[in-house]
Design an enzyme around this catalytic site. Structure first.
Site, short mmCIF file in Angstrom:
data_model
loop_
_atom_site.label_atom_id
_atom_site.label_comp_id
_atom_site.label_asym_id
_atom_site.label_seq_id
_atom_site.Cartn_x
_atom_site.Cartn_y
_atom_site.Cartn_z
N HIS A 171 -3.82 -7.38 -21.23
CA HIS A 171 -4.80 -6.30 -21.08
C HIS A 171 -4.07 -4.96 -20.98
O HIS A 171 -3.22 -4.78 -20.11
CB HIS A 171 -5.68 -6.53 -19.85
CG HIS A 171 -6.60 -7.70 -20.01
ND1 HIS A 171 -6.86 -8.60 -19.01
CD2 HIS A 171 -7.32 -8.12 -21.09
CE1 HIS A 171 -7.71 -9.52 -19.47
NE2 HIS A 171 -7.99 -9.25 -20.72
N GLU A 174 -3.25 -2.72 -17.69
CA GLU A 174 -2.60 -3.34 -16.52
C GLU A 174 -1.09 -3.11 -16.58
O GLU A 174 -0.31 -4.04 -16.77
CB GLU A 174 -2.99 -4.83 -16.48
CG GLU A 174 -4.50 -5.01 -16.33
CD GLU A 174 -5.01 -6.43 -16.53
OE1 GLU A 174 -4.18 -7.36 -16.62
OE2 GLU A 174 -6.25 -6.62 -16.59
N HIS A 299 -1.13 -10.39 -14.84
CA HIS A 299 -2.21 -9.41 -14.93
C HIS A 299 -2.14 -8.51 -13.69
O HIS A 299 -1.33 -8.71 -12.81
CB HIS A 299 -3.57 -10.12 -14.90
CG HIS A 299 -3.87 -10.94 -16.12
ND1 HIS A 299 -4.87 -10.61 -17.00
CD2 HIS A 299 -3.33 -12.09 -16.60
CE1 HIS A 299 -4.93 -11.51 -17.97
NE2 HIS A 299 -4.00 -12.42 -17.75
N GLU A 373 -2.18 -12.18 -10.53
CA GLU A 373 -2.84 -10.87 -10.50
C GLU A 373 -2.00 -10.05 -9.53
O GLU A 373 -2.04 -10.28 -8.32
CB GLU A 373 -4.28 -10.99 -9.98
CG GLU A 373 -5.23 -11.71 -10.93
CD GLU A 373 -5.70 -10.83 -12.08
OE1 GLU A 373 -5.36 -9.63 -12.09
OE2 GLU A 373 -6.40 -11.35 -12.97
#
Length: 412
Positions: A171, A174, A299, A373
């Site tokens: 993404h 990020e 991420h 994350e």
């Protein structure tokens, strides 16, 4: 004439002056539907969860909204006595504040700063030059806009051995994710022969690292729109650009009807593996399936360590094993700066997702697949200041080294 040509090419970068990021804690169904109704008339950019259809009761929702619409949002939230706070009051200010580390040498790649794509490309060359016996660069394909997709292979050149595949930056916005992949390659190569654990790992296994998965999107987030998420492919019959690469994998791809709108940031694409980036990665992993024992994707944000499944609440056969690895890996991570991570299967820990790289790799037969994350928990969100890059990388490195040691010992 040149001036005319130039001005049509140079779309000014999006400015986010006085845009706000709200955090809303949803207490019940009614509040969830109030928020969903708002999206009928107002465009909200969801930061957490990824999209409107993932919203559920008891969830904390983060979203971005323009200055103009923020008044409407605020009065609606207050009118219904909803529990909210404003995480970011002026998004543009926050974007400018990211770059809080001084450049040592102008224009030079730095592990303490965010690096644009050109710097990352020349960095890949430098890593190979510096550590020819340990690092090689493999072009696994190219993007829609014909940028190269490079994987760095780290490990001794001779013989077949176990491997771990890692990717960052699926993404675009990020940014701390590619920063980690660069740090990992640098630390691994540099500490070979010096650090006992790393030396043992690299003697016995290879790492395949894709520092930026979504290159076109990453470039776009640097040059035009800091909040861009998807890749940059054109969509037939739509003026909306881009596919969410992490909804484009061939695993339960069409199970979520909410991802079939090209204008959404979670658009799954016209078909599974329709995107050149996805295809390059899946082809590479398939062709190295004998050796790849773990898949790790990075991420941001929210400080979680997730594992399968995302597309179903059903638990995978080796759930206990994954749970144990994730528990220890998050403990190890917190040992450095006491950064707290939560861990668990995607579907029950956050929300159900379809077409993700993690589930795809798992169902392909790679039995240890994890998604980090990274920092933070929403104070800066995707705009983590550069001064937090190194601490984030250092703590994550401990965690990844633990997972690698575990893979070395416990996989056949």
């Amino acid at each position: 004439l040149m001036g005319v040509i130039y001005s049509t090419l140079a779309i000014a970068p999006v400015q986010f002056d006085r845009e706000k990021v709200f955090r809303v804690k949803l207490q019940d169904e009614k509040q969830a539907s109030i928020l969903k109704n708002l999206t009928q008339t107002i465009e909200l950019d969801f930061w957490y969860p990824d999209a409107i259809h993932d919203i559920a009761v008891n969830m904390t929702v983060d979203f971005r909204v323009t200055e103009k619409e923020s008044q409407t949002i605020q009065s609606t939230l207050e009118q219904h006595k909803m529990d909210y706070e404003i995480l970011i009051n002026d998004l543009q200010e926050e974007i400018d504040k990211q770059f809080d580390v001084k450049e040592e040498i102008a224009g030079r790649h730095s592990y303490a700063k965010y690096n644009d794509w050109n710097k990352i490309v020349s960095w890949t060359e430098k890593m190979v030059e510096k550590h020819p016996e340990m690092v090689s660069r493999i072009k696994i394909g190219s993007t829609v806009e014909d940028n190269p997709l490079y994987v760095l292979k780290i490990g001794r050149k001779d013989g077949e051995r176990k491997a771990i595949f890692m990717d960052c930056g699926i993404h675009a916005r990020e940014w701390v994710s590619p920063a980690f992949c660069q740090w990992f390659v640098y630390q691994a190569a540099k500490s070979y022969g010096k650090n006992k654990i790393m030396t043992k790992l690299l003697d016995r296994m290879n790492f395949y690292v894709l520092p930026v998965f979504n290159v076109d999107g990453y470039i776009w987030s640097w040059t035009k729109d800091r909040m861009w998420r998807k890749n940059r492919s054109k969509n037939p019959n739509s003026t909306c650009i881009g596919t969410d690469l992490n909804r484009n994998f061939d695993v339960s791809w069409d199970s979520s009807p909410n991802t079939d709108n090209p204008c959404l940031s979670v658009y799954r694409g016209p078909a599974p593996e329709s995107e050149k980036e996805t295809k390059a990665v899946t082809n590479f992993i398939r062709s190295h399936l004998n050796s790849i024992k773990a898949y790790i994707t990075f991420h941001s944000y929210s400080q979680m360590l997730l594992f399968p499944y995302g597309y179903t609440i059903k638990l995978p056969p080796n759930h206990q094993d994954l749970l144990k690895v994730a528990r220890i890996a998050t403990d190890v991570l917190s040992s450095r700066y006491e950064t707290r991570y939560i861990y668990g299967p995607i579907a029950s820990t956050i929300y159900k997702t379809s077409g993700s790289s993690l589930d795809w790799a798992y169902d392909l037969g790679i039995k240890h697949t994890f998604a980090f994350e990274l920092r933070d928990k929403g104070k800066s969100g995707f705009l983590l200041p550069e001064s937090r890059i190194k601490p984030t990388c250092k703590e994550t490195m401990l965690s990844v080294k633990f997972i690698a040691k575990y893979i070395l010992k416990h996989t056949s």
